[in-house]
Enzyme design. Structure first.
Site, mmCIF file in Angstrom:
data_model
loop_
_atom_site.group_PDB
_atom_site.id
_atom_site.type_symbol
_atom_site.label_atom_id
_atom_site.label_comp_id
_atom_site.label_asym_id
_atom_site.label_seq_id
_atom_site.Cartn_x
_atom_site.Cartn_y
_atom_site.Cartn_z
ATOM 1 C CE LYS A 207 7.691 5.651 -7.338
ATOM 2 N NZ LYS A 207 6.844 4.889 -7.752
ATOM 3 C CD GLU A 282 5.490 11.254 8.689
ATOM 4 O OE1 GLU A 282 5.652 10.204 9.682
ATOM 5 O OE2 GLU A 282 5.433 12.379 9.288
ATOM 6 C CB CYS A 316 2.539 3.432 9.070
ATOM 7 S SG CYS A 316 1.384 5.001 9.056
ATOM 8 C CD GLU A 417 5.988 -1.203 8.631
ATOM 9 O OE1 GLU A 417 6.783 -1.032 7.921
ATOM 10 O OE2 GLU A 417 4.993 -0.677 8.805
HETATM 11 P P1 NAP Z 1 8.012 1.283 -0.137
HETATM 12 O O1 NAP Z 1 8.094 0.089 -0.639
HETATM 13 O O2 NAP Z 1 8.867 2.032 0.476
HETATM 14 O O3 NAP Z 1 7.284 2.299 -1.204
HETATM 15 C C1 NAP Z 1 6.908 3.717 -1.178
HETATM 16 C C2 NAP Z 1 7.092 4.421 -2.563
HETATM 17 O O4 NAP Z 1 8.599 4.464 -2.611
HETATM 18 C C3 NAP Z 1 6.658 3.702 -3.407
HETATM 19 O O5 NAP Z 1 6.203 4.722 -4.482
HETATM 20 C C4 NAP Z 1 7.953 3.055 -4.036
HETATM 21 O O6 NAP Z 1 7.708 3.112 -5.702
HETATM 22 C C5 NAP Z 1 8.945 4.008 -3.814
HETATM 23 N N1 NAP Z 1 10.254 3.193 -3.958
HETATM 24 C C6 NAP Z 1 10.446 2.247 -3.982
HETATM 25 N N2 NAP Z 1 11.744 1.934 -3.807
HETATM 26 C C7 NAP Z 1 12.346 3.029 -4.302
HETATM 27 C C8 NAP Z 1 13.622 3.660 -4.538
HETATM 28 N N3 NAP Z 1 14.924 2.801 -4.442
HETATM 29 N N4 NAP Z 1 13.880 5.137 -4.906
HETATM 30 C C9 NAP Z 1 12.720 5.880 -4.696
HETATM 31 N N5 NAP Z 1 11.463 5.395 -4.378
HETATM 32 C C10 NAP Z 1 11.413 4.004 -4.255
HETATM 33 O O7 NAP Z 1 6.691 1.178 0.892
HETATM 34 P P2 NAP Z 1 5.120 0.622 0.303
HETATM 35 O O8 NAP Z 1 5.288 -0.856 0.311
HETATM 36 O O9 NAP Z 1 4.559 1.396 -0.676
HETATM 37 O O10 NAP Z 1 4.214 1.175 1.827
HETATM 38 C C11 NAP Z 1 4.393 0.343 2.805
HETATM 39 C C12 NAP Z 1 5.318 1.141 3.930
HETATM 40 O O11 NAP Z 1 4.889 2.598 4.173
HETATM 41 C C13 NAP Z 1 5.354 0.537 5.246
HETATM 42 O O12 NAP Z 1 6.650 0.445 5.789
HETATM 43 C C14 NAP Z 1 4.706 1.643 6.171
HETATM 44 O O13 NAP Z 1 4.736 1.566 7.435
HETATM 45 C C15 NAP Z 1 5.055 2.921 5.452
HETATM 46 N N6 NAP Z 1 3.939 4.014 5.741
HETATM 47 C C16 NAP Z 1 4.269 4.861 6.597
HETATM 48 C C17 NAP Z 1 3.497 5.994 6.832
HETATM 49 C C18 NAP Z 1 3.703 7.062 8.019
HETATM 50 O O14 NAP Z 1 3.075 7.850 8.018
HETATM 51 N N7 NAP Z 1 4.867 6.945 8.685
HETATM 52 C C19 NAP Z 1 2.267 5.988 6.253
HETATM 53 C C20 NAP Z 1 1.916 5.070 5.284
HETATM 54 C C21 NAP Z 1 2.739 3.988 5.094
HETATM 55 P P3 NAP Z 1 7.038 1.533 -6.178
HETATM 56 O O15 NAP Z 1 5.472 1.472 -5.891
HETATM 57 O O16 NAP Z 1 7.270 1.741 -7.660
HETATM 58 O O17 NAP Z 1 7.770 0.341 -5.674
#
Ligand code: NAP
Length: 531
Positions: A207, A282, A316, A417
């Site tokens: 997804k 991650e 990140c 963050e």
């Molecule tokens: P996010 O809001 O956590 O969303 C990530 C994914 O999770 C999206 O596909 C989102 O879907 C889905 N999601 C949201 N709510 C969910 C739920 N209740 N159950 C299951 N899936 C759900 O993160 P983001 O805003 O896309 O990305 C930014 C974050 O990613 C930052 O915190 C960044 O640090 C982190 N990140 C970490 C790494 C690493 O390697 N550690 C790498 C890249 C990014 P929707 O799009 O439909 O909301």
């Protein structure tokens, strides 16, 4: 970030497309996948025909629409992946056969690099310089690494750990892996999960983030063209609440590989606990960038722009907390602000652009909220903070790189963050204090240290509680090295041979060597010891 391989990705500058048709005509998007997702080797819509719009963050224009899948759609994809795993159509191939298909995928991506680079820049707003010269070539290298390394995933050599038998270890695929990815590096983050899972024999339902599904859908075409058996790889577009939560709950999914925020990681941990699924998480980061007084200040300032602005400040591993020794604070700040004033903000598809918009208006407002609160909590705005005017992109989600200095170690801009182009500068006066403050956040993903003193550098490497520590650099991540979080930045590893192990079970196999019906130790349970 570090460039790993060079491929021919020349992208010619072009005028901004105005409509979805225009995007298609110019080869930027694939019209034939509009309103479709990839399940069981077929392009399908959602069962109720619902769609969601995908926007270009530099204009706010609609690029295309993709299906808004339901829970039922998700279950169908999971059933498909389950069947594809259980009948062994993929897991029973030799590692070499799987590897060869994945190497073909890498070749196809390399061949289509310009299309993917444009798609990524268009959908995320990152500069075409970054997509074409870093994101896509590096992703090609990631795939080649995983495809090769999967051929040497092994257990320990056989051995006699008890006198009467030989033990061996098998590494076996886990089964159906549910992959959930973020919007910041849509293709790269997908590849970091999909390819090690596939390389080790698992099947996948992914997804992608609702904001940025396009490159993952386009990538499905490459996997199909490379000869991946049907049903082994499935893309379901839809919301986290419906599709993501169903993946985490569904008992037919064996593992969740999630890259995203710490908050959603917590939610997935709760949901996955009902079936005790394996989780690889991650999550978020809040990387410190520590500038000691003996460092190359000019070099540190130059790198701080890169560390803070890579991916428009939405990485990140971005450097976000600049701990600068008081004696070099003024010099560092002046250099940083001078360099940021030369950053060219513009159309992501223009080759001269350094920085595009942030991914969405919601994200921009969130970042602005942090800037405001950081100032209320004692921070001093040194530069930026406004929405720049970008010609022909008045409706884009642009935000200037912003520098705030603060001495309030508890401020939200030091602790949380932000995920945007915000540089928080905090002065420090001694080693102990800076290490303590650097570690004093819930995150533990990455950190960097700037010093010419090898002893200080080695001490900091030991004392910093982060999965990656760079010395006199920030951002470099080779395919061979793990990218893994400490604390609430998650658990498990992406990249490197360690990540391949994530997607396997270890099985102990025991061979009796005696050939006897009654073994010497059976008396421990019943009967007498044989003399
Ligand atoms: P996010 O809001 O956590 O969303 C990530 C994914 O999770 C999206 O596909 C989102 O879907 C889905 N999601 C949201 N709510 C969910 C739920 N209740 N159950 C299951 N899936 C759900 O993160 P983001 O805003 O896309 O990305 C930014 C974050 O990613 C930052 O915190 C960044 O640090 C982190 N990140 C970490 C790494 C690493 O390697 N550690 C790498 C890249 C990014 P929707 O799009 O439909 O909301």
């Amino acid at each position: 970030m570090q460039q790993q391989v060079r491929v021919n990705t020349r992208v010619t500058p072009e005028a901004r497309p105005r409509s979805p048709k225009d995007y298609y005509r110019r080869g930027i998007s694939s019209f034939d996948m509009q309103s479709q997702m990839f399940v069981d080797g077929k392009w399908v819509g959602s069962e109720n025909g619902a769609v969601t719009k995908v926007l270009d963050p530099s204009t706010g224009n609609v690029i295309t629409e993709v299906p808004l899948a339901t829970i039922e759609d998700t279950r169908f994809a999971i059933d498909t992946a389950r069947m594809a795993f259980d009948d062994g159509r993929w897991s029973r191939l030799t590692p070499a056969d799987r590897s060869n298909i994945l190497l073909k995928v890498a070749d196809l991506l390399e061949r289509n690099a310009a299309v993917f680079a444009r798609l990524e820049s268009l959908n995320v707003g990152k500069s075409i310089k970054q997509s074409a010269n870093y994101d896509i070539p590096y992703t090609v290298d990631n795939i080649r690494f995983f495809a090769g390394a999967a051929r040497v995933v092994e257990g320990k050599a056989m051995g006699e750990y008890v006198a009467d038998g030989t033990s061996a270890i098998r590494r076996e695929p886990i089964g159906v892996v549910g992959v959930i990815t973020p919007w910041n590096y849509p293709l790269m983050m997908a590849v970091w999960r999909i390819i090690p899972a596939l390389a080790t024999g698992n099947t996948v339902v992914i997804k992608p983030a609702t904001l940025t599904p396009l490159s993952t859908l386009e990538f499905a075409k490459l996997l199909d063209e490379a000869g991946l058996p049907k049903g082994v790889f499935n893309v379901v577009t839809g919301s986290g609440r419906d599709v993501g939560e169903e993946l985490a709950r569904n008992p037919k999914v064996d593992m969740i590989a999630f890259t995203g925020s710490t908050e959603v990681g917590r939610r997935l941990s709760e949901l996955a606990s009902s079936t005790l699924k394996k989780l690889s998480l991650e999550l978020g980061g809040k990387a410190p960038f520590i500038v000691f007084d003996d460092s190359d200040i000019e070099g540190a300032a130059e790198a701080s722009v890169i560390g803070g602005l890579v991916n428009n400040g939405q990485d990140c591993g971005n450097s976000t907390r600049y701990y600068v020794h008081s004696s070099v604070l003024d010099k560092f700040q002046k250099l940083l602000i001078g360099k940021l004033s030369r950053v060219r903000i513009g159309d992501p598809l223009d080759e001269s652009t350094d920085m595009g918009p942030v991914v969405s208006d919601t994200q921009r407002q969130r970042i602005e909220g942090y800037i405001e609160k950081g100032i209320q909590e004692g921070g001093k705005l040194l530069s930026g903070g406004a929405r720049p005017k970008v010609k022909d992109h008045e409706n884009g989600y642009y935000l200037e790189p912003t520098v705030i200095s603060t001495e309030n170690e508890d401020s939200c801009i030091v602790k949380e963050e932000i995920f945007g182009p915000v540089f928080t500068i905090v002065p420090f006066s001694n080693y102990k204090e800076v290490i303590q403050n650097s570690n004093n956040v819930i995150y533990g993903l990455a950190a960097s240290v700037w010093t010419k003193d090898i002893t200080k550098a080695m001490n900091a490497v030991r004392d910093l509680r982060f999965g990656t520590v760079w010395v006199n650099e920030h951002v470099a991540v080779p395919s061979e090295m793990p990218w893994a979080g400490y604390k609430q930045s998650g658990h498990g590893a992406s990249l490197s041979a360690y990540s391949l192990e994530e997607y396997t079970y270890i099985k102990h196999v025991y061979f009796d060597l005696t050939g006897k019906s009654r073994k010497s130790w059976y008396y421990q349970i019943y009967g007498n010891k044989e003399s």
